[in-house]
Scaffold this active site. Structure first.
Site, PDB file in Angstrom:
ATOM      1  N   TYR A   1       0.904  -0.982   0.129  1.00  0.00           N
ATOM      2  CA  TYR A   1       0.083  -0.151   0.154  1.00  0.00           C
ATOM      3  C   TYR A   1       0.877   1.010  -0.165  1.00  0.00           C
ATOM      4  O   TYR A   1       0.807   1.885  -0.443  1.00  0.00           O
ATOM      5  CB  TYR A   1      -1.175  -0.268   0.929  1.00  0.00           C
ATOM      6  CG  TYR A   1      -1.577  -1.141   0.957  1.00  0.00           C
ATOM      7  CD1 TYR A   1      -2.455  -2.109   0.284  1.00  0.00           C
ATOM      8  CD2 TYR A   1      -2.431  -1.981   2.549  1.00  0.00           C
ATOM      9  CE1 TYR A   1      -2.585  -2.494   0.339  1.00  0.00           C
ATOM     10  CE2 TYR A   1      -2.996  -2.678   2.673  1.00  0.00           C
ATOM     11  CZ  TYR A   1      -3.261  -3.916   1.770  1.00  0.00           C
ATOM     12  OH  TYR A   1      -3.720  -4.525   1.359  1.00  0.00           O
TER      13      TYR A   1
ATOM     14  N   GLU B   1      -1.089  10.521  11.747  1.00  0.00           N
ATOM     15  CA  GLU B   1      -2.357  11.176  12.492  1.00  0.00           C
ATOM     16  C   GLU B   1      -3.176  10.831  14.395  1.00  0.00           C
ATOM     17  O   GLU B   1      -3.947  11.001  14.688  1.00  0.00           O
ATOM     18  CB  GLU B   1      -3.640  11.231  11.848  1.00  0.00           C
ATOM     19  CG  GLU B   1      -3.286  11.818  11.023  1.00  0.00           C
ATOM     20  CD  GLU B   1      -4.091  12.423   9.091  1.00  0.00           C
ATOM     21  OE1 GLU B   1      -5.339  12.084   9.911  1.00  0.00           O
ATOM     22  OE2 GLU B   1      -4.433  12.982   8.751  1.00  0.00           O
TER      23      GLU B   1
HETATM   24  C1  LIG Z   1      -1.398  -8.198  -0.538  1.00  0.00           C
HETATM   25  C2  LIG Z   1      -1.530  -9.109  -1.730  1.00  0.00           C
HETATM   26  C3  LIG Z   1      -3.467  -9.117  -1.822  1.00  0.00           C
HETATM   27  C4  LIG Z   1      -1.019  -8.653  -2.971  1.00  0.00           C
HETATM   28  O1  LIG Z   1      -1.686  -9.335  -3.972  1.00  0.00           O
HETATM   29  P1  LIG Z   1      -0.092  -9.476  -5.277  1.00  0.00           P
HETATM   30  O2  LIG Z   1      -1.211 -10.213  -6.617  1.00  0.00           O
HETATM   31  O3  LIG Z   1       1.071 -10.484  -4.558  1.00  0.00           O
HETATM   32  O4  LIG Z   1       0.169  -8.629  -5.709  1.00  0.00           O
HETATM   33  P2  LIG Z   1       1.404  -7.553  -6.548  1.00  0.00           P
HETATM   34  O5  LIG Z   1       1.753  -8.741  -7.837  1.00  0.00           O
HETATM   35  O6  LIG Z   1       0.900  -6.260  -7.450  1.00  0.00           O
HETATM   36  O7  LIG Z   1       2.534  -6.843  -5.557  1.00  0.00           O
HETATM   37  C5  LIG Z   1       2.881  -7.283  -4.251  1.00  0.00           C
HETATM   38  C6  LIG Z   1       3.968  -6.753  -4.200  1.00  0.00           C
HETATM   39  O8  LIG Z   1       3.990  -7.130  -2.464  1.00  0.00           O
HETATM   40  C7  LIG Z   1       5.287  -8.543  -2.773  1.00  0.00           C
HETATM   41  N1  LIG Z   1       4.932  -8.948  -1.801  1.00  0.00           N
HETATM   42  C8  LIG Z   1       3.777  -8.741  -1.423  1.00  0.00           C
HETATM   43  N2  LIG Z   1       3.638 -10.206  -0.882  1.00  0.00           N
HETATM   44  C9  LIG Z   1       3.846 -11.581  -1.393  1.00  0.00           C
HETATM   45  C10 LIG Z   1       3.786 -12.529  -1.394  1.00  0.00           C
HETATM   46  N3  LIG Z   1       2.998 -13.286  -0.668  1.00  0.00           N
HETATM   47  N4  LIG Z   1       4.809 -13.019  -2.749  1.00  0.00           N
HETATM   48  C11 LIG Z   1       5.358 -12.847  -3.543  1.00  0.00           C
HETATM   49  N5  LIG Z   1       4.937 -11.122  -3.235  1.00  0.00           N
HETATM   50  C12 LIG Z   1       5.192 -10.498  -2.698  1.00  0.00           C
HETATM   51  C13 LIG Z   1       5.664  -8.152  -4.381  1.00  0.00           C
HETATM   52  O9  LIG Z   1       7.022  -8.663  -4.190  1.00  0.00           O
HETATM   53  C14 LIG Z   1       5.203  -6.816  -5.458  1.00  0.00           C
HETATM   54  O10 LIG Z   1       6.586  -5.854  -4.813  1.00  0.00           O
HETATM   55  P3  LIG Z   1       6.691  -5.471  -5.891  1.00  0.00           P
HETATM   56  O11 LIG Z   1       6.118  -4.527  -6.981  1.00  0.00           O
HETATM   57  O12 LIG Z   1       7.923  -4.490  -5.671  1.00  0.00           O
HETATM   58  O13 LIG Z   1       7.384  -7.070  -6.927  1.00  0.00           O
HETATM   59  C15 LIG Z   1      -1.406 -10.692  -1.536  1.00  0.00           C
HETATM   60  O14 LIG Z   1      -0.243 -10.466  -1.281  1.00  0.00           O
HETATM   61  C16 LIG Z   1      -1.997 -11.239  -0.594  1.00  0.00           C
HETATM   62  O15 LIG Z   1      -3.200 -11.931  -1.354  1.00  0.00           O
HETATM   63  N6  LIG Z   1      -2.063 -10.865   0.640  1.00  0.00           N
HETATM   64  C17 LIG Z   1      -2.626 -12.165   1.681  1.00  0.00           C
HETATM   65  C18 LIG Z   1      -4.193 -11.282   2.127  1.00  0.00           C
HETATM   66  C19 LIG Z   1      -3.459  -9.150   2.627  1.00  0.00           C
HETATM   67  O16 LIG Z   1      -2.336  -9.248   3.439  1.00  0.00           O
HETATM   68  N7  LIG Z   1      -4.446  -9.042   2.467  1.00  0.00           N
HETATM   69  C20 LIG Z   1      -4.525  -7.821   2.559  1.00  0.00           C
HETATM   70  C21 LIG Z   1      -5.160  -7.521   4.176  1.00  0.00           C
HETATM   71  S1  LIG Z   1      -5.127  -6.087   4.094  1.00  0.00           S
END
Ligand SMILES: CC(C)(COP(=O)(O)OP(=O)(O)OC[C@H]1O[C@@H](n2cnc3c(N)ncnc32)[C@H](O)[C@@H]1OP(=O)(O)O)[C@@H](O)C(=O)NCCC(=O)NCCS
Length: 170
Positions: free
Chosen positions: A140, A152
């Site tokens: 984020y 804040e």
């Molecule tokens: C947070 C989440 C939705 C991000 O989705 P994603 O498809 O992995 O996101 P992206 O591929 O667009 O990018 C993720 C970035 O975070 C990193 N990252 C975070 N978690 C990761 C994971 N578990 N595996 C791989 N990369 C990850 C990546 O390196 C990437 O960084 P970069 O753009 O510098 O390469 C996903 O990791 C997730 O579902 N996590 C578990 C649930 C969660 O935390 N939800 C948020 C609750 S508030």
């Protein structure tokens, strides 16, 4: 190669969304809090006055692949209001299945929510994350979000169950 589509959820996606809601709750170590049913998701998201909207990330296999399209992530949001700045969008949940992470799907969902927010005249896009979830916090922040607790000092509160009934005198 299979491609990914970010699209608005349909009523028929509610079973997949519920499966992913449970996976997210497990990830957040709060599985016991999930009480929602597929029926409630359908009624609350697809009735006359929807309480929420949802995007799903769907993998679209090529015609050569034997798989059906399948939902591997979701972002569930609704609209709220700031007395300081007007219309807000609030992203309640975002989740991508572990084997599909790190491919840009989460970022695509977030970008789409920002697009909806602007189309609807919102000035803010808000969300909440658990303090230990450093991956999501990093994501984020890297996309430009501000940490409101840090900046804040806001705390998040809720009334629930007995506390809410007592308040309402019911
Ligand atoms: C947070 C989440 C939705 C991000 O989705 P994603 O498809 O992995 O996101 P992206 O591929 O667009 O990018 C993720 C970035 O975070 C990193 N990252 C975070 N978690 C990761 C994971 N578990 N595996 C791989 N990369 C990850 C990546 O390196 C990437 O960084 P970069 O753009 O510098 O390469 C996903 O990791 C997730 O579902 N996590 C578990 C649930 C969660 O935390 N939800 C948020 C609750 S508030």
């Amino acid at each position: 190669m299979a491609s990914v589509s970010i699209r608005e959820a349909k009523e028929g996606d509610c079973g997949s969304i519920l499966r992913l809601i449970r996976e997210l709750a497990e990830y957040e170590k709060l599985s016991d809090q999930v009480k929602i049913s597929e029926e409630a998701l359908i009624a609350d998201g697809f009735g006359e006055n929807p309480f929420y909207h949802c995007l799903v990330a769907e993998i679209l296999p090529t015609p050569m692949e034997s798989q059906e399209p399948h939902v591997v992530g979701y972002g569930l949001y609704y609209f709220s209001y700031s007395t300081w700045k007007g219309r807000n969008i609030y992203l309640e949940d975002i989740y991508v299945m572990p084997e599909y992470r790190g491919q840009g799907i989460g970022t695509k969902i977030i970008r789409k929510v920002a697009e909806v927010a602007l189309d609807k005249g919102c000035t803010q896009f808000r969300l909440t994350v658990l303090d230990w979830n450093k991956n999501a916090i990093g994501l984020y922040k890297s996309l430009g979000a501000q940490d409101l607790t840090e900046a804040e000092g806001w705390h998040s509160f809720r009334f629930e169950g007995e506390a809410m009934r007592e308040l309402a005198g019911k």
